[in-house]
Design a protein around this motif. Sequence first.
Motif, short mmCIF file in Angstrom:
data_model
loop_
_atom_site.label_atom_id
_atom_site.label_comp_id
_atom_site.label_asym_id
_atom_site.label_seq_id
_atom_site.Cartn_x
_atom_site.Cartn_y
_atom_site.Cartn_z
N ALA A 1 9.02 -39.29 -50.10
CA ALA A 1 7.57 -39.51 -50.08
C ALA A 1 7.16 -40.59 -51.08
O ALA A 1 6.35 -41.46 -50.76
CB ALA A 1 6.85 -38.20 -50.38
N ALA A 2 7.71 -40.54 -52.28
CA ALA A 2 7.37 -41.51 -53.31
C ALA A 2 7.86 -42.91 -52.94
O ALA A 2 7.13 -43.90 -53.09
CB ALA A 2 7.96 -41.09 -54.65
N ALA A 3 9.09 -43.01 -52.45
CA ALA A 3 9.64 -44.32 -52.09
C ALA A 3 8.87 -44.94 -50.93
O ALA A 3 8.59 -46.14 -50.93
CB ALA A 3 11.12 -44.18 -51.74
N ALA A 4 8.54 -44.13 -49.94
CA ALA A 4 7.78 -44.65 -48.80
C ALA A 4 6.41 -45.14 -49.25
O ALA A 4 5.94 -46.21 -48.84
CB ALA A 4 7.63 -43.56 -47.74
N LEU B 1 15.13 -34.10 -40.08
CA LEU B 1 13.88 -33.72 -39.43
C LEU B 1 12.79 -33.48 -40.47
O LEU B 1 11.63 -33.87 -40.27
CB LEU B 1 14.08 -32.46 -38.58
N GLN B 2 13.14 -32.85 -41.59
CA GLN B 2 12.16 -32.64 -42.64
C GLN B 2 11.75 -33.96 -43.30
O GLN B 2 10.58 -34.14 -43.65
CB GLN B 2 12.73 -31.69 -43.70
N ALA B 3 12.70 -34.86 -43.48
CA ALA B 3 12.37 -36.17 -44.06
C ALA B 3 11.44 -36.95 -43.15
O ALA B 3 10.47 -37.57 -43.62
CB ALA B 3 13.66 -36.96 -44.34
N ARG B 4 11.72 -36.92 -41.85
CA ARG B 4 10.83 -37.58 -40.91
C ARG B 4 9.44 -36.96 -40.95
O ARG B 4 8.42 -37.66 -40.94
CB ARG B 4 11.39 -37.50 -39.48
N GLU B 5 9.40 -35.63 -40.99
CA GLU B 5 8.12 -34.93 -41.05
C GLU B 5 7.37 -35.26 -42.33
O GLU B 5 6.13 -35.41 -42.32
CB GLU B 5 8.35 -33.42 -40.93
N THR B 6 8.08 -35.40 -43.43
CA THR B 6 7.46 -35.80 -44.69
C THR B 6 6.75 -37.14 -44.54
O THR B 6 5.59 -37.29 -44.94
CB THR B 6 8.51 -35.89 -45.81
N VAL B 7 7.43 -38.12 -43.96
CA VAL B 7 6.84 -39.44 -43.79
C VAL B 7 5.65 -39.39 -42.84
O VAL B 7 4.61 -40.01 -43.09
CB VAL B 7 7.89 -40.45 -43.30
#
Length: 223
Positions: free
Chosen positions: A31-34, A64-70
Motif C-alpha cells: 500500500a505504501a509503495a503504490a 489476491l490480498q495484495a491485488r485487493e489492497t491496491v
Amino acid sequence: MDDCIAACDFDAWEGAAEALAGGLLHLVAVAAAASANRPNAVGHITQRRLQQLDQPSGRTDFVLQARETVVKMSSLMGMPRAINALHSLAAAVPQDSDLARELAAAPVLRGDADYSHARMRARGLELFSAIYGRHAATVEDRLHALCPDLAEVIVVDSYGRLLGETRRLSARDTELCAVGCLVPLDVPAQLKSHCLGASRLGASDAMVQAAIRLARLVCTRRP
C-alpha cells in the motif's frame, strides 16, 4: 526511476514492523509503495513474500490480498498509481504457472450481481460509522457542506463498494493498509483519522505505529 531494493531493506522493514504479523506487513508495504508511486517496489515486495511461502494456496491468497489492497487503496491514492502498482504486481507472478492460472480463475468481488446502490450505501455508512465513531455524523455533514456529490461518492463508492468489501481483506487490515497508503500522501488530518479508525476496528497501538514506521521506510529511496 527503477527502484532497487536489497535484502537489507527488507530486513529493516520487517524488523521495524514486527507487530504486523505475516503477510499483513507485506500488504501494508504494498500500500505504501503504490501510494508513493514506486510500482517496481510493489513487485519486489510481492516476490519477497512469495519466496517466504511454502504452500501454493498461501501464495495465491497473498497475491489476491495484495491485488485487493491496491484496488481498495485506489480510493485514497488514485487510479493511475493503482494501475502502475498492479502492472508490477502482475509481473512478479511467473507467466504460465499454476499461480497465474489460480489468479485468472479467482472470482470477481465487485460484479453486477453483488451490487445495489442501497446495499453499498448501507455498507458504506456502517464502515464510516465504525471508523469515525461518535464523530461520523459530523464528518459526513462537513463532506456534504463541501460538495454533496463528493460525500455520496465517498460513502457509496469508496466506503461501500471499495473499502467495505471484506472477503479478502478484513476491515481492520484494510485500515492498517490505509495508514500505510496515507503516509506518503502527506495528509496529516486524514492519517490521524485512519489511525484512530484502525484502532476502533481492532488494531493495537503497536500495529498502527508499525504501519507508520514501515510506510516511512518503504517511501525512503536508496541513494
